[in-house]
Write a protein that holds these residues in place. Structure first.
Motif, short mmCIF file in Angstrom:
data_model
loop_
_atom_site.label_atom_id
_atom_site.label_comp_id
_atom_site.label_asym_id
_atom_site.label_seq_id
_atom_site.Cartn_x
_atom_site.Cartn_y
_atom_site.Cartn_z
N LEU A 136 -0.61 41.48 -14.01
CA LEU A 136 -0.52 40.20 -14.39
C LEU A 136 0.68 39.50 -13.72
O LEU A 136 1.45 40.16 -13.31
N GLU A 137 0.47 38.35 -13.09
CA GLU A 137 1.50 37.42 -12.49
C GLU A 137 2.51 37.05 -13.72
O GLU A 137 2.17 36.62 -14.63
N VAL A 138 3.81 37.22 -13.20
CA VAL A 138 4.88 36.71 -13.97
C VAL A 138 5.83 35.89 -13.48
O VAL A 138 6.24 36.55 -12.23
N ILE A 139 5.97 34.63 -13.52
CA ILE A 139 6.76 33.67 -13.05
C ILE A 139 8.08 33.66 -13.40
O ILE A 139 8.18 33.58 -14.62
N ASP A 140 9.20 33.68 -12.64
CA ASP A 140 10.66 33.87 -13.24
C ASP A 140 11.15 32.44 -13.09
O ASP A 140 11.20 32.00 -11.77
N ASP A 141 11.62 31.53 -14.27
CA ASP A 141 12.39 30.58 -13.84
C ASP A 141 13.67 30.59 -14.92
O ASP A 141 13.97 31.61 -15.59
N GLU A 142 14.33 29.46 -15.06
CA GLU A 142 15.50 29.48 -15.83
C GLU A 142 15.71 27.88 -16.09
O GLU A 142 15.13 27.28 -15.33
N THR A 143 16.85 27.78 -16.92
CA THR A 143 17.15 26.31 -17.43
C THR A 143 17.48 25.56 -16.01
O THR A 143 18.26 26.11 -15.06
N GLY A 144 17.05 24.29 -16.02
CA GLY A 144 17.62 23.39 -14.77
C GLY A 144 18.27 22.07 -15.31
O GLY A 144 18.09 21.78 -16.47
N ASN A 145 18.60 21.46 -14.20
CA ASN A 145 19.49 20.35 -14.53
C ASN A 145 18.64 18.91 -14.34
O ASN A 145 19.33 17.90 -14.44
N PRO A 205 -8.23 27.20 -15.70
CA PRO A 205 -7.82 25.90 -16.40
C PRO A 205 -8.12 25.82 -17.54
O PRO A 205 -8.75 26.61 -18.29
N LYS A 206 -7.14 24.99 -18.23
CA LYS A 206 -7.15 24.93 -19.92
C LYS A 206 -8.37 24.63 -20.29
O LYS A 206 -9.15 23.93 -19.73
N LYS A 207 -8.54 25.33 -21.64
CA LYS A 207 -10.16 24.88 -22.19
C LYS A 207 -10.05 23.79 -22.89
O LYS A 207 -11.05 23.13 -22.87
N VAL A 208 -8.86 23.32 -23.42
CA VAL A 208 -8.74 21.84 -23.90
C VAL A 208 -7.70 21.14 -23.15
O VAL A 208 -6.66 21.66 -23.11
N ARG A 248 0.74 -1.24 -0.08
CA ARG A 248 -0.03 -0.03 0.04
C ARG A 248 0.91 1.23 -0.13
O ARG A 248 2.01 1.15 0.73
N PHE A 249 0.60 2.28 -0.81
CA PHE A 249 1.39 3.34 -0.97
C PHE A 249 0.70 4.62 -0.31
O PHE A 249 -0.65 4.94 -0.54
N ASN A 250 1.49 5.30 0.34
CA ASN A 250 0.98 6.62 0.86
C ASN A 250 1.78 7.76 -0.03
O ASN A 250 3.00 7.74 0.24
N ILE A 251 1.13 8.44 -0.87
CA ILE A 251 1.84 9.45 -1.89
C ILE A 251 1.80 10.84 -1.53
O ILE A 251 0.23 11.31 -1.26
N LYS A 252 2.57 11.77 -1.11
CA LYS A 252 2.34 13.06 -0.95
C LYS A 252 3.21 13.89 -1.98
O LYS A 252 4.12 13.66 -2.04
N SER A 253 2.22 14.95 -2.61
CA SER A 253 3.04 15.70 -3.75
C SER A 253 2.84 17.19 -3.38
O SER A 253 1.69 17.47 -2.92
N ILE A 254 4.03 17.65 -3.33
CA ILE A 254 3.77 19.35 -3.38
C ILE A 254 4.07 19.96 -4.57
O ILE A 254 5.25 19.44 -5.14
N ASN A 255 3.73 21.21 -5.11
CA ASN A 255 4.25 21.96 -6.11
C ASN A 255 4.68 23.13 -5.64
O ASN A 255 4.14 23.68 -4.95
N THR A 256 5.89 23.78 -6.43
CA THR A 256 6.16 24.92 -6.10
C THR A 256 5.33 26.02 -6.88
O THR A 256 5.74 27.14 -6.62
N PHE A 257 4.51 25.83 -7.60
CA PHE A 257 3.81 26.64 -8.64
C PHE A 257 2.29 26.18 -8.43
O PHE A 257 2.03 24.99 -8.44
N PRO A 258 1.40 27.20 -8.82
CA PRO A 258 -0.02 26.87 -8.70
C PRO A 258 -0.39 26.14 -9.75
O PRO A 258 0.51 26.22 -10.86
N HIS A 259 -1.63 25.46 -9.56
CA HIS A 259 -2.14 24.98 -11.06
C HIS A 259 -2.47 25.79 -12.04
O HIS A 259 -2.67 26.87 -11.80
N SER A 260 -2.43 25.39 -13.25
CA SER A 260 -3.11 26.10 -14.45
C SER A 260 -2.52 27.40 -14.72
O SER A 260 -3.05 28.57 -14.58
N THR A 261 -1.14 27.46 -14.49
CA THR A 261 -0.36 28.92 -14.81
C THR A 261 0.51 28.75 -15.94
O THR A 261 1.52 29.63 -15.88
N GLY A 262 0.12 27.91 -16.69
CA GLY A 262 1.24 27.85 -17.99
C GLY A 262 2.50 27.09 -17.91
O GLY A 262 3.24 27.04 -18.53
#
Ligand code: PMV
Length: 362
Positions: free
Chosen positions: A347-356, A219-222, A111-125
């Motif tokens: 508008l919200e602008v999220i800053d990111d860059e190339t990662g490894n 959320p995405k239209k399609v 049996r698995f107990n799975i916990k996920s967290i994102n550093t960014f909100p859903h549906s943000t591109g």
């Protein structure tokens, strides 16, 4: 096409297998420069794609396991943040565990107990399915190895995780490593439809900024499966596949040579082609918004004659990823700031860059 090799494991009920434990992986999202659009059965892409791995937009997934004491075929609980996730997520996770169980049948004993967290909100591109399913595939693979007292070297492990991540969500296979990833046969001699391989171009492309401008956070239209299905009967299907193949080769060459002009041209052509394909589908889909188009036109005017190393790209939504070299950071960020002020947009602008790529935390 490179074939995906099956690795032999010990049989189930291995006495030295770990019966209980916890693993944790962090996996980034990615943004496609060459767009994957259209798929065959079994999540096989119609065309090759090439993506940049992100650094700060990631999912962290912890999986604990213990022997199961119920009759359920696949037993797990899944939490996204502090909340138990909905049916849609649960279906995807169950499907992924079932895929794993074909190769690692002992997984069905736990049996698995799975916990996920994102550093960014859903549906943000930012593709949360890419980082989410990649982190999950890496974690379940670690559990599969520990419950079988087996091990693999790192390269084999990420390649296999990429294979399983693909079965969960196509573009997730490109989220295991970095700085760039190539997925799809024919793009390079060793590239495959089954999993993605890393690509390290000229050093000038090792750090590229990505400002994600959120024109619409709904959320995405399609959904992505419905989107890929638009390519099945598409009148331009053959031409698109040819275009993507050629663009992948040209982009690899350009990025190896440090050629920003060709990188800009192909990246932008791919984004516009993706939306052109959607608009010209048998069931047309229009996702670009007036402000998306205004931004692009103003950017083209602003950069004329200035030689900036900047390119826009857009996924299946209205939000823009503006990619640029560190040398142009101030100019481009000033442009974004003034553009928002001039257009009275907050508008919200999220800053990111190339990662490894992904990292095992536990
Ligand atoms: O991986 P999916 O099924 O969510 O599809 C991703 C499709 C695009 O984001 C539009 C392009 C890509 O290659 O990521």
């Amino acid at each position: 096409m490179a074939e995906f090799g099956k690795i032999q494991f010990q049989k189930k009920n291995n006495p030295t297998a770990e019966q209980k434990g916890t693993v944790e992986w962090r996996s980034p999202s990615n943004i496609a420069l060459i767009k994957y659009w259209g798929k065959h059965k079994g999540q096989i892409p119609m065309n090759p794609s090439l993506s940049m791995t992100l650094k700060y937009a990631f999912t962290q997934t912890e999986v604990s396991w213990e022997p199961k004491n119920t009759n359920e075929k696949v037993a797990f609980d899944f939490f996204l943040g502090h909340e138990k996730a909905g049916e849609e997520f649960e279906k995807r996770i169950e499907m992924l565990i079932r895929h794993f169980a074909n190769e690692f049948p002992q997984l069905l004993d736990y049996r698995f107990n799975i916990k996920s967290i994102n550093t960014f909100p859903h549906s943000t591109g930012i593709a949360s399915s890419a980082s989410g399913l990649s982190a999950l595939a890496l974690s379940i693979l670690s559990v599969a190895l520990k419950t079988n007292a087996a091990s693999m070297n790192y390269d084999e492990q990420v390649q296999k995780a990429s294979y399983y991540a693909r079965l969960g969500s196509g573009s997730a296979c490109r989220s295991v490593e970095g700085p760039y990833m190539i997925w799809g046969s024919g793009a390079q001699t060793n590239s495959s439809d089954q999993y993605a391989i890393p690509f390290t171009p000229h050093k000038d492309f090792h750090k590229i900024h990505d400002s994600i401008i959120l024109f619409d956070k709904r959320p995405k239209k399609v959904g992505s499966s419905a989107g890929h299905a638009l390519m099945k009967e598409h009148p331009y299907r053959k031409g698109r596949i040819e275009q993507a193949k050629k663009n992948t080769k040209k982009l690899i060459e350009a990025m190896n040579a440090g050629d920003f002009e060709t990188w800009q041209y192909i990246t932008e052509q791919e984004a516009l082609s993706l939306h052109g394909l959607m608009m010209s589908s048998p069931q047309p889909v229009l996702l670009l918004e007036p402000n998306t188009l205004k931004f692009i036109n103003d950017l083209l005017e602003f950069r004329t004659g200035k030689g900036y190393k900047v390119a826009f790209t857009i996924d299946a939504g209205p939000n823009i990823h503006l990619l640029y070299a560190p040398s142009d950071r101030k100019a481009i960020q000033d442009f974004i700031g003034s553009w928002l002020l001039d257009n009275h947009l907050n508008l919200e602008v999220i800053d990111d860059e190339t990662g490894n790529g992904a990292k095992q935390l536990f």
